[in-house]
Design an enzyme around this catalytic site. Structure first.
Site, PDB file in Angstrom:
ATOM      1  N   ASN A  25      -9.173  48.753   2.318  1.00 40.72           N
ATOM      2  CA  ASN A  25      -8.179  49.408   3.189  1.00 40.72           C
ATOM      3  C   ASN A  25      -7.265  50.226   2.281  1.00 40.72           C
ATOM      4  OD1 ASN A  25      -6.123  50.108   4.924  1.00 40.72           O
ATOM      5  ND2 ASN A  25      -5.338  48.017   5.199  1.00 40.72           N
ATOM      6  N   TRP A  26      -7.514  51.528   2.258  1.00 41.29           N
ATOM      7  CA  TRP A  26      -6.737  52.393   1.358  1.00 41.29           C
ATOM      8  C   TRP A  26      -5.302  52.591   1.824  1.00 41.29           C
ATOM      9  CZ3 TRP A  26     -10.522  57.058   0.044  1.00 41.29           C
ATOM     10  CH2 TRP A  26     -11.477  56.602  -0.878  1.00 41.29           C
ATOM     11  N   LYS A  27      -5.021  52.228   3.086  1.00 40.79           N
ATOM     12  CA  LYS A  27      -3.676  52.452   3.669  1.00 40.79           C
ATOM     13  C   LYS A  27      -3.302  53.930   3.526  1.00 40.79           C
ATOM     14  CE  LYS A  27      -2.679  47.636   2.870  1.00 40.79           C
ATOM     15  NZ  LYS A  27      -1.704  46.587   2.654  1.00 40.79           N
ATOM     16  N   HIS A  36      -3.702  45.676  12.156  1.00 37.94           N
ATOM     17  CA  HIS A  36      -3.210  45.295  10.827  1.00 37.94           C
ATOM     18  C   HIS A  36      -1.726  44.932  10.930  1.00 37.94           C
ATOM     19  CE1 HIS A  36      -1.945  45.601   6.660  1.00 37.94           C
ATOM     20  NE2 HIS A  36      -3.212  45.411   6.334  1.00 37.94           N
ATOM     21  N   GLU A  96       0.723  45.695   9.256  1.00 42.55           N
ATOM     22  CA  GLU A  96       1.644  46.824   9.087  1.00 42.55           C
ATOM     23  C   GLU A  96       1.763  47.626  10.380  1.00 42.55           C
ATOM     24  OE1 GLU A  96      -0.243  48.322   5.532  1.00 42.55           O
ATOM     25  OE2 GLU A  96       0.410  46.511   4.487  1.00 42.55           O
ATOM     26  N   GLU A 100      -5.272  37.673   7.710  1.00 40.57           N
ATOM     27  CA  GLU A 100      -4.425  38.189   6.636  1.00 40.57           C
ATOM     28  C   GLU A 100      -3.021  37.613   6.768  1.00 40.57           C
ATOM     29  OE1 GLU A 100      -5.996  42.117   4.960  1.00 40.57           O
ATOM     30  OE2 GLU A 100      -4.775  42.627   6.694  1.00 40.57           O
ATOM     31  N   GLY A 134      -0.047  42.479  -0.261  1.00 42.30           N
ATOM     32  CA  GLY A 134       0.644  43.346  -1.216  1.00 42.30           C
ATOM     33  C   GLY A 134       1.696  42.631  -2.047  1.00 42.30           C
ATOM     34  N   SER A 151      -3.839  40.132  -1.093  1.00 45.39           N
ATOM     35  CA  SER A 151      -3.878  40.007  -2.554  1.00 45.39           C
ATOM     36  C   SER A 151      -5.198  39.438  -3.063  1.00 45.39           C
ATOM     37  CB  SER A 151      -2.682  39.185  -3.060  1.00 45.39           C
ATOM     38  OG  SER A 151      -1.465  39.833  -2.726  1.00 45.39           O
ATOM     39  N   GLY A 205      -6.727  45.486   0.088  1.00 44.67           N
ATOM     40  CA  GLY A 205      -5.779  46.601   0.028  1.00 44.67           C
ATOM     41  C   GLY A 205      -5.706  47.187  -1.368  1.00 44.67           C
ATOM     42  N   GLY A 206      -4.709  46.758  -2.131  1.00 49.54           N
ATOM     43  CA  GLY A 206      -4.429  47.317  -3.455  1.00 49.54           C
ATOM     44  C   GLY A 206      -5.652  47.440  -4.348  1.00 49.54           C
TER      45      GLY A 206
HETATM   46  P1  PGA Z   1      -3.563  43.683  -0.320  1.00 50.93           P
HETATM   47  O1  PGA Z   1      -3.653  44.206   1.196  1.00 50.93           O
HETATM   48  O2  PGA Z   1      -4.965  43.394  -0.750  1.00 50.93           O
HETATM   49  O3  PGA Z   1      -2.930  44.816  -1.078  1.00 50.93           O
HETATM   50  O4  PGA Z   1      -2.698  42.462  -0.298  1.00 50.93           O
HETATM   51  C1  PGA Z   1      -4.572  43.662   2.092  1.00 50.93           C
HETATM   52  C2  PGA Z   1      -4.438  44.370   3.418  1.00 50.93           C
HETATM   53  O5  PGA Z   1      -3.315  44.709   3.809  1.00 50.93           O
HETATM   54  O6  PGA Z   1      -5.451  44.623   4.119  1.00 50.93           O
END
Ligand code: PGA
Length: 253
Positions: free
Chosen positions: A9-11, A96, A98, A168, A174, A214, A235-236
């Site tokens: 997930n590049w966000k 998600h 967010e 999640e 993050g 994470s 994510g990251g």
């Molecule tokens: P993260 O994000 O791996 O940076 O914690 C995961 C996500 O939000 O899908």
């Protein structure tokens, strides 16, 4: 056997040129290094989707990070599942944390988005997860139960069977704080039990449930070795080709 999936997930990261270049690296590495039948997916910002699908859609699948709940119309700035499908995407992240937190997306709306995704032959990656407060006060099973019940348990068995779930924990996204493999496994087993109670054991056994929060090349193998964890939403670490591909390779078999 259920599908094993690692979805990046590049966000809201990477301009057009950097997105193409990172994706090309990932495709080459996955092509050369992946063993096994796990599926690698990149969920990119809308501007990238068309090009990425043409570049590597066979080797690395493409997903969007959101869609609107209508097919078309006067919704300035929005993108529909129909449009996402039309550029060669196969997946879409729905709900998600967010989106839930910053865009006030609730379970009812997310249920509508899930239906739209399915109508357009997109596989929804439906996200659920508790906040730190909900984890600490012990209400997390109730929170997850409500997210499942209101978000996706209205689907028919046939439609539900097409959905991928991502657990999640919001406190792990993050933050560098990962749920331990025991904590994650506990929740994944709970989710599977809830699915069995709502549908049946066969559907529960076949459902792919990803862990996200994470996840990195160091902790992925231990997480993916848990009996109810079928991969990850990353994510990251999906912004670094080496890290992402190492996570894709982190399954034992
Ligand atoms: P993260 O994000 O791996 O940076 O914690 C995961 C996500 O939000 O899908």
């Amino acid at each position: 056997m259920r599908k094993k999936i690692v979805a990046g997930n590049w966000k809201m990261n990477l301009d057009y040129a950097n997105g193409i270049s990172l994706f090309s690296e990932i495709v080459n590495m996955v092509r050369d290094e992946k063993k096994g039948d796990q599926i690698a997916i990149i969920c990119a910002p809308y501007i990238h989707l068309n090009s990425l699908a043409q570049l590597g859609g066979e080797i690395v699948k493409i997903g969007a990070q959101n869609c609107h709940q209508n097919d078309s119309g006067a919704f300035t700035g929005e993108i529909s599942a129909t449009m996402i499908k039309s550029v060669g995407c196969e997946y879409v992240i729905i709900g998600h944390s967010e989106r839930r937190q910053y865009f006030a997306e609730g379970n009812e709306l997310l249920a509508q988005k899930t239906i739209k995704a399915l109508e357009n032959q997109l596989t929804p990656i439906f996200c659920i997860g508790e906040t730190l407060e909900e984890r600490n006060n012990g209400s997390y099973f109730e929170v997850l139960k409500a997210q499942l019940a209101q978000g996706i348990f209205g689907l028919s068995s046939a439609d539900f069977s097409k959905v991928v779930i991502a657990y999640e924990p919001v406190w792990a996204i993050g933050t560098g704080l990962t749920a331990t493999s025991d904590q994650a496994q506990e929740v994944h087993a709970y989710i599977r039990k809830e699915i069995e109670a709502k549908y049946d054991q066969e559907i529960a056994d076949a459902c792919t449930i990803l862990y996200g929060g994470s996840c990195n090349p160091k902790n992925a193998s231990e997480l993916f070795a848990q009996p109810d964890i079928d991969g990850g939403l990353i994510g990251g670490a999906s912004l670094k080709s080496r890290d992402f591909v190492d996570i894709v390779k982190a399954f034992n078999s």
